[in-house]
Design a protein around this motif. Structure first.
Motif, short mmCIF file in Angstrom:
data_model
loop_
_atom_site.label_atom_id
_atom_site.label_comp_id
_atom_site.label_asym_id
_atom_site.label_seq_id
_atom_site.Cartn_x
_atom_site.Cartn_y
_atom_site.Cartn_z
N MET A 166 6.89 33.77 1.74
CA MET A 166 8.33 34.05 1.75
C MET A 166 9.12 32.82 2.18
SD MET A 166 8.32 37.86 3.37
CE MET A 166 10.12 37.98 3.41
N MET A 167 8.64 32.11 3.18
CA MET A 167 9.33 30.91 3.65
C MET A 167 9.34 29.84 2.56
SD MET A 167 8.10 30.92 7.63
CE MET A 167 8.52 29.23 7.91
N ASN A 217 12.94 33.71 11.30
CA ASN A 217 13.64 34.38 12.40
C ASN A 217 14.43 35.61 11.97
OD1 ASN A 217 12.73 32.43 14.23
ND2 ASN A 217 14.39 31.06 13.62
N ASN A 218 14.66 35.76 10.66
CA ASN A 218 15.43 36.91 10.16
C ASN A 218 14.55 38.08 9.75
OD1 ASN A 218 17.71 35.31 10.36
ND2 ASN A 218 17.74 34.75 8.20
N LEU A 219 13.24 37.89 9.73
CA LEU A 219 12.37 38.90 9.12
C LEU A 219 12.34 40.22 9.87
CD1 LEU A 219 9.27 36.80 7.96
CD2 LEU A 219 11.34 37.40 6.69
N VAL A 220 12.42 41.29 9.08
CA VAL A 220 12.24 42.66 9.57
C VAL A 220 11.24 43.33 8.63
CG1 VAL A 220 14.48 42.89 10.71
CG2 VAL A 220 14.27 43.39 8.25
N ALA A 221 10.75 44.50 9.02
CA ALA A 221 9.70 45.16 8.23
C ALA A 221 10.01 46.63 7.98
CB ALA A 221 8.37 45.02 8.96
N GLY A 230 6.56 39.42 16.61
CA GLY A 230 7.95 39.66 16.97
C GLY A 230 8.80 40.14 15.80
N ILE A 231 8.17 40.82 14.83
CA ILE A 231 8.89 41.35 13.67
C ILE A 231 9.12 42.84 13.88
CG2 ILE A 231 8.82 41.76 11.18
CD1 ILE A 231 7.11 39.18 10.97
N ARG A 232 10.40 43.22 13.89
CA ARG A 232 10.79 44.60 14.15
C ARG A 232 10.56 45.48 12.91
NH1 ARG A 232 16.16 46.68 14.75
NH2 ARG A 232 16.78 44.80 13.66
N ILE A 233 10.02 46.68 13.13
CA ILE A 233 9.88 47.65 12.05
C ILE A 233 11.15 48.50 12.03
CG2 ILE A 233 8.57 49.61 11.16
CD1 ILE A 233 6.09 48.42 12.56
#
Length: 161
Positions: free
Chosen positions: A76-77, A84-88, A124-127
């Motif tokens: 993706m990068m 730093n923007n990634l969410v799941a 540190g990726i929020r679901i």
């Protein structure tokens, strides 16, 4: 004109809006969508097993929760996502068969979900949302333009998370 990017079992791919990314037949497997809402870049991994360290033939890194997510982030990068923007969002991890004994080996869906959540937490990726467990298969489509995950299952209403 948007394209539909297909992801097979034990596979992963990335896309950017307006394209859509999809995977079919999530039973005990887990579909892991990572998403950068700023660049509207998404990645999807279709993992089969929780832990590559427990399997001898583990050359396919997309097959496992502990290795697929790292590769997906790099991919993706490479096309412009910001780490730093990634969410799941996650879906799948069903218990497709009812075994008389609930031995640890047979809880593969639950274990896939747990391993996915652990790995995302470590990174540190929020679901943001999930549709996991139960006893039915799912097909998912993710729309980076809107950030919505469409979940289809036979005999059930379309679910959007």
């Amino acid at each position: 004109m948007s394209k539909i990017i297909k992801v097979g079992m034990a596979d992963a791919n990335v896309c950017a809006a307006p394209d859509v990314i999809t995977t079919l037949g999530l039973g005990s497997c887990v579909g892991i969508v990572l998403y950068d809402p700023v660049s509207k870049i998404a990645g999807l991994a279709h993992i089969m097993l929780p832990d590559s360290t427990k399997i001898l033939n583990n050359s396919n890194k997309y097959k496992f929760a502990d290795t697929a997510i790292d590769i997906l982030i790099k991919d993706m990068m490479r096309i412009g996502a910001n780490r730093n923007n990634l969410v799941a969002k996650i879906a799948g991890g069903a218990q497709m068969f009812n075994f008389g004994n609930s031995s640890e080996m047979m809880r593969i869906g639950d274990r896939n979900v747990e391993a996915t959540k652990e790995k995302l937490a470590q990174l540190g990726i929020r679901i943001l949302a999930e549709d996991t467990g139960a006893n039915y298969g799912r097909t998912i489509e993710f729309y980076p333009e809107t950030g919505l995950l469409h979940i289809k299952a036979v005999g059930r209403e379309l679910k959007i998370i």
